[in-house]
Design a protein around this motif. Sequence first.
Motif, PDB file in Angstrom:
ATOM      1  N   GLU A 212      -4.838   6.367  48.589  1.00 49.28           N
ATOM      2  CA  GLU A 212      -5.101   7.306  47.492  1.00 49.28           C
ATOM      3  C   GLU A 212      -6.441   6.913  46.875  1.00 49.28           C
ATOM      4  O   GLU A 212      -6.591   5.811  46.364  1.00 49.28           O
ATOM      5  N   HIS A 339      -5.265   2.993  46.067  1.00 46.06           N
ATOM      6  CA  HIS A 339      -3.932   2.495  46.386  1.00 46.06           C
ATOM      7  C   HIS A 339      -3.695   2.600  47.883  1.00 46.06           C
ATOM      8  O   HIS A 339      -3.754   3.679  48.448  1.00 46.06           O
ATOM      9  N   ASN A 341      -1.178   2.720  50.489  1.00 40.75           N
ATOM     10  CA  ASN A 341       0.231   2.884  50.863  1.00 40.75           C
ATOM     11  C   ASN A 341       0.368   2.471  52.313  1.00 40.75           C
ATOM     12  O   ASN A 341      -0.350   2.967  53.177  1.00 40.75           O
ATOM     13  N   ARG A 456       4.074   1.287  37.615  1.00 44.62           N
ATOM     14  CA  ARG A 456       2.678   1.514  37.958  1.00 44.62           C
ATOM     15  C   ARG A 456       1.794   0.313  37.621  1.00 44.62           C
ATOM     16  O   ARG A 456       0.594   0.350  37.785  1.00 44.62           O
ATOM     17  N   GLU A 468       3.006  -0.206  48.344  1.00 43.94           N
ATOM     18  CA  GLU A 468       1.753   0.335  47.833  1.00 43.94           C
ATOM     19  C   GLU A 468       0.939  -0.827  47.278  1.00 43.94           C
ATOM     20  O   GLU A 468       1.306  -1.422  46.276  1.00 43.94           O
TER      21      GLU A 468
HETATM   22 MG    MG Z   1       0.836   6.233  44.532  1.00 42.10          MG
END
Ligand code: MG
Length: 720
Positions: A212, A339, A341, A456, A468
């Motif tokens: 991301e 990020h 993943n 988060r 992540e």
């Molecule tokens: Mg995410």
Amino acid sequence: MAHLRFEALKQLNSRPRVHVDLPAPKVSDFFAENVFTMEQMRAALAPAVFKKVSQAILNHEKIDLATADAVAAAAKSWAMAKGATHFTHWFQPLTGGTAEKHDSFFDALSGIEKFKGSELVQQEPDASSFPSGGIRSTFEARGYTAWDPTSPMFLYGKTLCIPTVFVSYTGETLDAKGPLLKALKAVDKAATRVCQLFDKDIQHVHASLGPEQEYFVVDEALFNARPDLVMAGRTVFGHAPARGQQMEDHYFASIPSRVYDFMKDFEIECWKLGIPVRTRHNEVAPSQFEVAPLFEEVNVANDHNQLMMDVMWRVAGKHKLKVLFHEKPFAGLNGTGKHNNWSLITDTGVNLFAPTSSARDNLMFLTFFVNTIKAVHEYADLLRASIATPGNDFRLGANEAPPAIMSVFIGSQMSSVLDELEKKGNVKIEKGDNMYMKLGIDQIPEIILDNTDRNRTSPFAFTGNKFEFRAVGGSDNCAVAMTALNLIVAEQLTQFYESVEKEIEKGTEKRLAIVNILRKYIKESRPIRFEGDGYSEEWVKEAEKRGLKNIKNMPEALAAYLEPKSVKIFERHGVLTHKELEARNEIRLEAYIKRVQIESRVIGDLAMNHIVPTAIAYQNKLIANANGLKDLGIDAKAVIQTIKEISAHIETIKNGVRQMIEERKRINKISDTHKRALAYCQDVKEKYFDTIRDAVDKLELLVDDEDWPLVKYRELLFLR
Ligand code: MG
Ligand code: ADP
């Protein structure tokens, strides 16, 4: 100077919109039209040749020259039919970014277009200007690029781009992709062996990545009016705007129209290149956005991310915008991350991080899940080192960013599964027992992607069917973090397999052996698991108690690469040699030093040539005003107070800049690169950057807005 700012603001207000239309009714009509895909290859090659290529790709093997000749001919025809005139080996040198050197298909000697297999397989760019951290002086002056057939060729402009690795003539890798491919091969091998404990049909495991990408967008004219953005990619000064991200209203707001046009435009270009971009949205900070693709095999996903950043940068120009990937372009606002993943997927189509309703499969899931946590625990420092960049020094641990402490978040459901399993350490399992039931493994819920159980604030989080890795910086090449992650997991799985084998040799039943080792791992890796608020001060204290490191800067973080423990696994899995690791650290430290040097100079120049003269000029106006007031017999106390304040700030700036320059001179004489980098970090950056900035930002509030030379945060950040 102030006129530049106002000129830029004028331009901003008269920007026309750039309308963007899809080139065809549906995305599927043009998706990957500029990619020489496996399907293209299959259609163009004889079946036997195609089989050879696809087998080689699957097994990470070399492709022979005759096969390469056939592929080259097919690729040339395909590309030329689409108007290509040139080809290039596209690679990722250690400077960051990508590099290429174009050669024409046209061969003047024979008068026709040519592209031989040997040119596809190997090319010699002039490597002398790429960093090699001393490798080249000790080994060999030349390097070459070698075709990576696992990532498809693509057409970029009029050039056929061939993804390649970059190697020195004596075989040392000089790029980001080479070690990544080796780490992926290592994790394939190690994971496949472990999978076969459960399912003999599994022949390969590939790692997948969905990065991301966060980014900021600013107007081009405003960008150009900020020398710090131009030179350093981030603002070194700037007072926080009255409205920052405290309202968190940007996240849900609609995308500004100019940015929306830009997004549509770059997405189209990405789709043509086969980059599966999917999600677009605003981020928490004003003018911050995110684009996320569908995940792919790590190597391809990373090439796509590198290419996408380039596409975004180019397309932004058309819209008179600039994209910022820097990890911390604006102080006090959300930083920019990427990020990563990540998951492991078998060639039978099983995501090894997806819990299922079958007990047998869940033991396999648990095996990979627990081994990953254990790997992060064992090699937290290496993982931390892998995300160390000059920009991440500003981001980690600051607003809305993961801390520099490595930890793993797994959510309440998985936490209780692991707790349960650990607790049941003494459960006796008799012949004929349903072991899965006795241990509660048959009860692992099919974890639904539940957004409420999201944390988060964790740098490394389990999100239902993948991990992540959030600490990766926005401008970074994912290959570096992905090399480290896949390597440590490969090592951990190897250890695990060997332990299981030993237990089995002792006569322990296989499943029980697996469970017992997992239990041991769960216990050992407990300190790395953290479910609380990673942004909090308490966590910093708690982590220290647990013995987890909080390494705040890149020079210190990089040291982990050269720990014997790290070197051992890099060498054991054939990813990088000790010498290559040393060279890489040298390159990254040199780059770090240069970055701090540049920023320090930008700070000095801006402060002394722009800010101080502006402040003095404004102060002179105030002095005239104070004298005028006195002449009229009016109290000038308030004005005099401001004059004094301005003087104090000017004093701070001048002293700071002078001392900072002295420090640079002293530090430049340190010959050891690591010590020099550390000194730049601690004695230049940490000692002076904030002090000088603080005084400048205070002046911004005192000096007449009409006179202020730098585009202000509120002007940069609120694009329409
Ligand atoms: Mg995410
Ligand atoms: P969010 O994290 O915001 O919930 P998604 O779940 O859609 O968003 O996923 C974010 C990114 O993770 C996307 O790029 C997506 O393709 C990727 N992703 C999803 N599943 C996997 C997987 N198994 N392996 C790697 N990446 C994945």
